[in-house]
Design an enzyme around this catalytic site. Structure first.
Site, PDB file in Angstrom:
ATOM      1  CG  ASP A 142       2.980 -18.143 -11.175  1.00  0.00           C
ATOM      2  OD1 ASP A 142       3.500 -17.261 -10.460  1.00  0.00           O
ATOM      3  OD2 ASP A 142       2.052 -18.867 -10.773  1.00  0.00           O
ATOM      4  CG  HIS A 143       2.016 -14.046  -9.834  1.00  0.00           C
ATOM      5  ND1 HIS A 143       1.773 -15.390  -9.785  1.00  0.00           N
ATOM      6  CD2 HIS A 143       0.987 -13.463  -9.165  1.00  0.00           C
ATOM      7  CE1 HIS A 143       0.661 -15.622  -9.120  1.00  0.00           C
ATOM      8  NE2 HIS A 143       0.153 -14.472  -8.745  1.00  0.00           N
ATOM      9  CG  ASP A 207      -2.054 -17.301  -5.767  1.00  0.00           C
ATOM     10  OD1 ASP A 207      -1.436 -16.451  -6.438  1.00  0.00           O
ATOM     11  OD2 ASP A 207      -3.242 -17.570  -5.964  1.00  0.00           O
ATOM     12  NE  ARG A 501      -9.469 -12.792  -6.388  1.00  0.00           N
ATOM     13  CZ  ARG A 501      -8.570 -13.404  -5.622  1.00  0.00           C
ATOM     14  NH1 ARG A 501      -7.306 -13.056  -5.700  1.00  0.00           N
ATOM     15  NH2 ARG A 501      -8.932 -14.352  -4.782  1.00  0.00           N
ATOM     16  CB  SER A 696      -4.735 -11.868  -4.065  1.00  0.00           C
ATOM     17  OG  SER A 696      -3.942 -11.428  -4.082  1.00  0.00           O
ATOM     18  NE  ARG A 698      -1.878  -8.895  -4.666  1.00  0.00           N
ATOM     19  CZ  ARG A 698      -2.708  -8.489  -5.608  1.00  0.00           C
ATOM     20  NH1 ARG A 698      -3.124  -7.252  -5.640  1.00  0.00           N
ATOM     21  NH2 ARG A 698      -3.122  -9.325  -6.526  1.00  0.00           N
TER      22      ARG A 698
END
Length: 810
Positions: A142-143, A207, A501, A696, A698
């Site tokens: 999806d990213h 995520d 965000r 995030s 991340r």
């Protein structure tokens, strides 16, 4: 909406999907392992396997804690403990002081991974040499799709550009028996909500917005890849027992107000740090008035206050949603489970709500009837402004009054309810002859949502008005946006989005783009005005024939009148048993994927000879440390993505962005200097301010500094996920015992640790200080610090990383 020309696509994932028919949504049994395959009733004594496990653990929790009243979050969380007695009774005053003190060792039910973070998670999992994960897992592509001209064209381009990564992910899914959702299937959080979330489940997601599923009464926590690997290999996953922040809702939302406004208001009230160390639990009579997608939206954006996760009780709306998503059996199982008992008394029943008399560490009350729409931003999600005051604020702050674009959808607000409410606004404008004055983009959250909206003509309404329907992917929300208006970089401009965000530069790479967050209804109406000062509740627009037009209040449907469509078969999940004969696709010459080399272990002594690479001032998010957007293509290649490390950080000494100075005074970008120091064997640290690593989940924001030679990060405070990610990669996160000491240390100073090695050898017990030798004067200063290193985390750091330790055990 046009059909997509599948035959012209490159990419093995979708070519194989076309050749092999996929199971329709209703037949995907693997997605619903929490439910039984036949009806159960409470008197039979039979539960679906997951609910059987949950009930047995819950019974242990009740035995250990006695009559102690529990919140909903505690019931689900503690019922997933590996060893209930050990976690709840160790250093907790006999179980009376669990919150904020106990180290919970948990066994999640499943792991969900988005494609950008799944690359590194799977590369790490592969080093553990297991034939398959111990628990179910899924991969969601999806990213990596850039939003630009529309779904068809964007998806083709995205698959062509990222074919290598998608093939890697698909082949890994086949080899290890992990569900694979191909590009175009949808955004991870919406797909998880529709397919995997059921009441009582505990999931990890790679995520930060994974708590979206809390709207359906799951405990879902955003983590980094190393955390995901821990769960995948069957190791207990550790979490400091969160405190519980109760949000009591009363009343009912008014016409222009949505559940998004609940979390926009709450984010402004609590700030981006206010939820750190807490689970947000919603309760009260107002909860019963909210839709399931509305509850999920509030949980999703709870990540912006730093909350561990958020959760709602099981309501009538929850039941209706399960039925609408073709999960009638899951609904029956949840209700039967609530009525199931193998004992006596009220505590023998597991109710999906807090015990009567349960206490919250903090309590906030919100009267939904008095809430008004809010707009948050720019550059931070906690700058919350009531709509009635927004025009005045825009003018006082001299923010742009022209609105460049309005964007609705994404993982936060792409439900059928959201879209049909916006559709009512668009239809009213159409009848008045008015078109959007700003670019208008729509992102469906999943193929199921898209197909249902197309069936019910909602998407056609948007397209007729000039809206651009983007692919079922993250797109502009994560920085994958190629704007069509050609605004030069560095030009101040305003956009409104229904996203979660809005950090500087996040959406389009332009540091001067001001993203204001609002409900999709407000975004849609303001896109028609093309103005940030327009208030759709009170203001009017002029129609082409000179009449005044005022938007009626938005109206929509909670869900479709018939169940959701599954959508096109090519976008359905690929699910099957592990196939050891599949080779995971990684080219030795790849610029996108690279196998991992283990980090070196901690030395047998304290650290010495470290230098401060850069002292950062202001907000330093995971976007700052490891930017997304065009850099997402390197998520599976650590050396390449490390070239962006801290490249939007602000140098505290000079105010410059992405500038650091070597010991000889020469000027460099921050990643250039880090790379140079790595090459000459100079270990380093970063000094920063509050909430370092906000945003995030991340993991690369921890991996990249570690790869380049960071051993310590010292700050005024950390965001939860990032602090954990650093420890998992062998970097020691420390906070100043006295915040004012931030002023005593500067770039280039030499640093040695005092007590760090002893603390690590003692399993996290002991104090640590920094001995700083000033670069310019040679003066020595001792700076006391604090840490939150647990016994297990000390083991990770000593081993060099959590992965090093896990690989040894397998």
């Amino acid at each position: 909406m046009r059909s997509i020309d599948l035959a012209s696509r490159s990419g093995a994932a979708l070519k194989r999907a076309i050749q092999a028919k996929q199971l329709p949504r209703a037949a995907c049994a693997s997605a619903r392992s929490f439910s039984s395959t036949s009806s159960n009733n409470s008197s039979s004594g039979v539960l679906p396997p997951r609910y059987e496990t949950l009930y047995n653990k819950y019974s242990e929790v009740r035995r250990v804690l006695g009559s102690q009243r529990l919140t909903l979050a505690e019931k689900i969380l503690y019922s997933h403990l590996d060893n209930v007695e050990e976690s709840l009774l160790s250093n907790t005053n006999g179980g009376r002081d669990i919150r904020g003190k106990a180290n919970l060792k948990l066994k999640p039910d499943r792991v969900n991974m988005q494609d950008a973070s799944a690359q590194m998670a799977l590369l790490q999992f592969m080093t553990c040499n297991l034939p398959q994960p111990v628990i179910p897992a899924s991969i969601h592509c999806d990213h990596l799709i850039v939003g630009s001209k529309g779904a068809d064209e964007d998806l083709k381009a995205g698959i062509a550009t990222n074919n290598e990564v998608f093939d890697f992910l698909e082949s890994a899914g086949q080899k290890y028996g992990i569900d694979f959702w191909p590009p175009g299937a949808g955004i991870i959080h919406q797909t998880v909500l529709e397919n995997y979330a059921v009441p009582g489940l505990m999931m990890l997601g790679t995520d930060s917005h994974s708590p979206n599923a809390g709207g359906l009464t799951t405990i879902t926590i955003g983590v980094g890849g190393a955390d995901a690997v821990e769960a995948l290999v069957g190791a207990p996953w550790e979490l400091k027992a969160p405190k519980i922040l109760g949000v009591r809702l009363t009343g009912k939302l008014n016409d222009w107000v949505s559940a998004k406004d609940v979390i926009l208001y709450l984010t402004g009230r609590l700030t981006v740090r206010g939820g750190t160390g807490y689970i947000v639990e919603y309760f009260g009579p107002g909860v019963e008035t909210l839709s399931l997608p509305g509850m999920a939206t509030a949980c999703n954006m709870g990540a912006e206050i730093g909350a561990t996760t958020s959760i709602f009780p099981f309501t009538g709306a929850s039941s209706r949603y399960l039925k609408a998503t073709n999960r009638e059996q899951a609904d029956k199982d949840a209700k039967n489970f609530e009525n199931f008992s193998r004992g006596s008394g009220q505590d023998s029943f597991f109710k999906f709500k807090a015990d009567e008399g349960a206490q919250y560490d903090e309590l906030i009350e919100i009267d939904l009837s008095k809430l008004e729409p809010h707009i948050n931003g720019p550059f931070t999600p906690d700058l919350s402004i009531p709509l009635s005051e927004f025009k005045k604020t825009v003018q006082e702050q001299k923010w742009p009054e022209k609105l460049s674009a309005g964007l609705i959808g994404s993982c936060t607000n792409s439900s059928y309810e959201d879209m049909t409410r916006c559709e009512s606004i668009v239809k009213a404008a159409e009848q008045a002859g008015i078109k959007p004055a700003a670019d208008f983009y729509i992102t469906p959250g999943s193929e199921g949502i898209r197909a249902t909206l197309e069936r019910d003509n909602t998407l056609q309404t948007f397209e007729k008005a000039g809206g651009i329907v983007l692919s079922n992917a993250c797109g502009p929300c994560i920085g994958q946006w190629k704007r069509q208006d050609d605004i030069p970089k560095g030009t101040p401009n305003a956009i409104l989005t229904s996203y979660n965000r809005n950090f500087r530069g996040r959406n389009d790479g332009n540091l001067e783009t001001m993203n204001f967050l609002a409900s999709p209804e407000i975004v849609t109406a303001m896109a028609y005005a093309g103005s940030t000062t327009f208030n759709p509740i009170t203001d009017s627009l002029t129609t082409p024939d000179g009449k005044e037009f005022k938007f009626p209040a938005p109206k929509g449907l909670e869900g479709p009148q018939t169940p959701f469509e599954a959508g096109r078969e090519v976008f359905q999940v690929q699910s099957g048993a592990p196939n050891p004969n599949v080779d995971v696709a990684i080219s030795p010459s790849s610029e996108r994927l690279a196998l991992l080399e283990p980090f070196e272990p901690f030395p047998d002594s304290d650290l010495s000879g470290l230098r401060v690479l850069v002292k950062v001032t202001g907000k330093c998010t995971t976007d700052t440390i490891s930017a997304a957007g065009p850099w997402l293509k390197y998520k599976g290649h650590l050396p390449n993505i490390s070239e962006n490390t801290l490249n939007t950080a602000v140098n505290a000494a000079t105010g410059e962005v992405n500038v650091a100075y070597d010991l000889d005074g020469s000027k460099h970008t921050i990643p250039e200097l880090a790379k140079a120091w790595k090459q000459r064997g100079q270990p380093w640290l970063v000094v920063a301010e509050h909430n370092y690593g906000e945003g995030s989940a991340r993991e690369h924001a921890a991996l990249q500094p570690r790869y380049l030679g960071a051993r310590i990060i010292v700050t005024k405070s950390f965001a939860r996920i990032h602090e954990t990610n650093l420890k998992k990669q062998g970097v020691v996160p420390l906070t100043f015992a006295n915040e004012a000491d931030y002023d005593l240390i500067d770039a280039g100073d030499e640093v040695a640790t005092v007590g760090l090695y002893e603390m690590l050898k003692n399993g996290g017990q002991g104090e640590v200080s920094l001995r700083v030798t000033k670069k310019d004067t040679g003066k020595v200063i001792d700076i006391p610090t604090k840490h939150a290193v647990s016994k297990d985390q000390a083991g990770f750091i000593l081993a060099g990383s959590a992965l090093n330790l896990l690989a040894k055990g397998n």
